[in-house]
Design a protein around this motif. Sequence first.
Motif, mmCIF file in Angstrom:
data_model
loop_
_atom_site.group_PDB
_atom_site.id
_atom_site.type_symbol
_atom_site.label_atom_id
_atom_site.label_comp_id
_atom_site.label_asym_id
_atom_site.label_seq_id
_atom_site.Cartn_x
_atom_site.Cartn_y
_atom_site.Cartn_z
ATOM 1 N N ILE A 1 0.754 -1.209 -0.120
ATOM 2 C CA ILE A 1 -0.011 0.110 -0.025
ATOM 3 C C ILE A 1 0.801 1.251 0.183
ATOM 4 N N ASN A 2 0.907 2.074 -1.003
ATOM 5 C CA ASN A 2 1.637 3.199 -1.231
ATOM 6 C C ASN A 2 0.812 4.655 -1.519
ATOM 7 N N ASN A 3 0.540 5.132 -0.453
ATOM 8 C CA ASN A 3 -0.257 6.581 -0.443
ATOM 9 C C ASN A 3 0.200 7.253 0.462
ATOM 10 N N PRO A 4 1.581 7.810 0.323
ATOM 11 C CA PRO A 4 2.162 8.788 1.558
ATOM 12 C C PRO A 4 1.201 9.834 1.789
ATOM 13 N N PRO A 5 1.282 10.302 3.115
ATOM 14 C CA PRO A 5 2.578 9.847 3.884
ATOM 15 C C PRO A 5 2.079 8.862 4.865
ATOM 16 N N VAL A 6 0.722 8.488 5.071
ATOM 17 C CA VAL A 6 0.409 7.434 5.939
ATOM 18 C C VAL A 6 -0.301 6.393 5.508
ATOM 19 N N ASN A 7 -0.279 6.107 4.148
ATOM 20 C CA ASN A 7 -1.254 5.119 3.166
ATOM 21 C C ASN A 7 -2.558 4.975 3.490
ATOM 22 N N ALA A 8 -3.138 6.336 3.652
ATOM 23 C CA ALA A 8 -4.682 6.371 3.966
ATOM 24 C C ALA A 8 -5.431 5.661 2.661
ATOM 25 N N LEU A 9 -6.563 4.816 3.326
ATOM 26 C CA LEU A 9 -7.124 4.046 2.207
ATOM 27 C C LEU A 9 -8.310 5.044 1.343
ATOM 28 N N ASP A 10 -7.992 5.666 0.564
ATOM 29 C CA ASP A 10 -9.091 6.497 -0.083
ATOM 30 C C ASP A 10 -9.858 5.612 -1.138
ATOM 31 N N GLN A 11 -10.866 6.239 -1.720
ATOM 32 C CA GLN A 11 -11.814 5.319 -2.461
ATOM 33 C C GLN A 11 -10.815 4.876 -3.727
ATOM 34 N N GLU A 12 -9.899 5.856 -4.352
ATOM 35 C CA GLU A 12 -9.282 5.543 -5.593
ATOM 36 C C GLU A 12 -8.433 4.311 -5.179
ATOM 37 N N LEU A 13 -7.722 4.234 -4.000
ATOM 38 C CA LEU A 13 -6.723 3.119 -3.810
ATOM 39 C C LEU A 13 -7.634 1.800 -3.419
ATOM 40 N N LEU A 14 -8.801 1.984 -2.807
ATOM 41 C CA LEU A 14 -9.430 0.539 -2.675
ATOM 42 C C LEU A 14 -10.044 0.159 -3.985
ATOM 43 N N ASN A 15 -10.263 0.969 -4.859
ATOM 44 C CA ASN A 15 -10.662 0.366 -6.265
ATOM 45 C C ASN A 15 -9.457 -0.110 -6.967
ATOM 46 N N GLU A 16 -8.450 0.239 -6.717
ATOM 47 C CA GLU A 16 -7.015 -0.217 -7.297
ATOM 48 C C GLU A 16 -6.709 -1.434 -6.660
ATOM 49 N N LEU A 17 -7.021 -1.725 -5.183
ATOM 50 C CA LEU A 17 -6.872 -2.965 -4.558
ATOM 51 C C LEU A 17 -7.782 -4.166 -5.146
ATOM 52 N N SER A 18 -8.984 -3.616 -5.317
ATOM 53 C CA SER A 18 -10.149 -4.431 -5.839
ATOM 54 C C SER A 18 -9.855 -5.031 -7.072
ATOM 55 N N VAL A 19 -9.308 -4.077 -8.001
ATOM 56 C CA VAL A 19 -9.009 -4.480 -9.184
ATOM 57 C C VAL A 19 -7.764 -5.465 -9.325
ATOM 58 N N LEU A 20 -6.763 -5.376 -8.408
ATOM 59 C CA LEU A 20 -5.539 -6.115 -8.466
ATOM 60 C C LEU A 20 -6.200 -7.559 -7.746
ATOM 61 N N LEU A 21 -7.054 -7.590 -6.596
ATOM 62 C CA LEU A 21 -7.317 -8.970 -6.114
ATOM 63 C C LEU A 21 -8.100 -9.804 -7.263
ATOM 64 N N ASP A 22 -8.723 -9.087 -8.179
ATOM 65 C CA ASP A 22 -9.465 -9.647 -9.015
ATOM 66 C C ASP A 22 -8.795 -10.568 -10.055
ATOM 67 N N ASN A 23 -7.389 -10.028 -10.325
ATOM 68 C CA ASN A 23 -6.683 -10.725 -11.447
ATOM 69 C C ASN A 23 -5.361 -11.242 -10.781
ATOM 70 N N ILE A 24 -5.168 -11.616 -9.612
ATOM 71 C CA ILE A 24 -3.990 -12.318 -9.074
ATOM 72 C C ILE A 24 -4.137 -13.602 -9.520
ATOM 73 N N SER A 25 -3.069 -14.197 -9.860
ATOM 74 C CA SER A 25 -2.954 -15.459 -10.632
ATOM 75 C C SER A 25 -2.940 -16.479 -9.386
ATOM 76 N N ASN A 26 -3.502 -17.573 -9.795
ATOM 77 C CA ASN A 26 -3.586 -18.607 -8.902
ATOM 78 C C ASN A 26 -2.299 -19.375 -8.772
ATOM 79 N N GLU A 27 -1.205 -18.704 -9.596
ATOM 80 C CA GLU A 27 0.145 -19.396 -9.616
ATOM 81 C C GLU A 27 0.745 -18.912 -8.178
ATOM 82 N N ILE A 28 0.266 -18.008 -7.752
ATOM 83 C CA ILE A 28 0.858 -17.386 -6.289
ATOM 84 C C ILE A 28 0.505 -18.422 -5.252
ATOM 85 N N ASP A 29 1.403 -18.653 -4.544
ATOM 86 C CA ASP A 29 1.397 -19.601 -3.356
ATOM 87 C C ASP A 29 0.738 -18.856 -2.220
#
Length: 254
Positions: free
Chosen positions: A17-45
């Motif tokens: 999580i990279n949102n200086p200075p304190v990595n606050a969870l704004d809506q843009e960040l949450l949306n990015e995280l949501s998309v990332l979680l949808d696309n993480i490969s099953n090859e990750i252990d």
Amino acid sequence: MSKVNFSVENQIGFIEINNPPVNALDQELLNELSVLLDNISNEIDVLIISGAGEKAFVAGADIGEFPQLSKETGEQLSLNGQRVFNKLEAMPQPVIAAIDGFALGGGLELALACDFRIATTRSQLGLPEVKLGIIPGYGGTQRLARLIGPGKAKQFIFSGEFISAEQAAQIGLVEEVTNESAIDEAKRWAKKIQSRGLLAVSAAKRAIHEGLQTTLQEGLALEANLFGEICETKDKNEGVTAFLEKREPKFMKI
């Protein structure tokens, strides 16, 4: 610039999580995280989540988004955060929170959606929402009570006070406290998990999560069903054979 960084090392996934200075969870960040979680490969252990910088894991939601909230928009904000964290909790892979610094409000709720938590000695944890006249909205009231019990959760949430990593370990909020790097300690656990039967690890995670939402008898039935399914896998055959042959097993990847 992305507010959520993702990398892979030896089939261990890293979300930063990279949102200086304190990595606050704004809506843009949450949306990015949501998309990332949808696309993480099953090859990750295994997946490890951390915060960028030296100040905070995640120091909460973006309070600047709160002044204009109404009942309707407040409920939608809460549901959106819950939806993202539910995705994280439902990942088939084990998810480890590597906490260094402040884990407050939405940041602690993010950590609660992980399977277990490792924190450095300098970390502080809290759900201080009542100090703002609000309540935790991204799952904190529900996951914390299930993790440490309703009495301790009420004491923690009603006071809004911060506690140290050592205090968090005493009440079962974090599983390990380290004087070293939280990420390095999380990697050590990730490598240990990688050496096990990952199909079995995933099934065990499902049994625990789903079982906690049911009666004991229903949970036991789920456990038996999953145990039966695992018995038909190559991993079961390999694990048992390796044990009998006194060698290290070579399990499949999920």
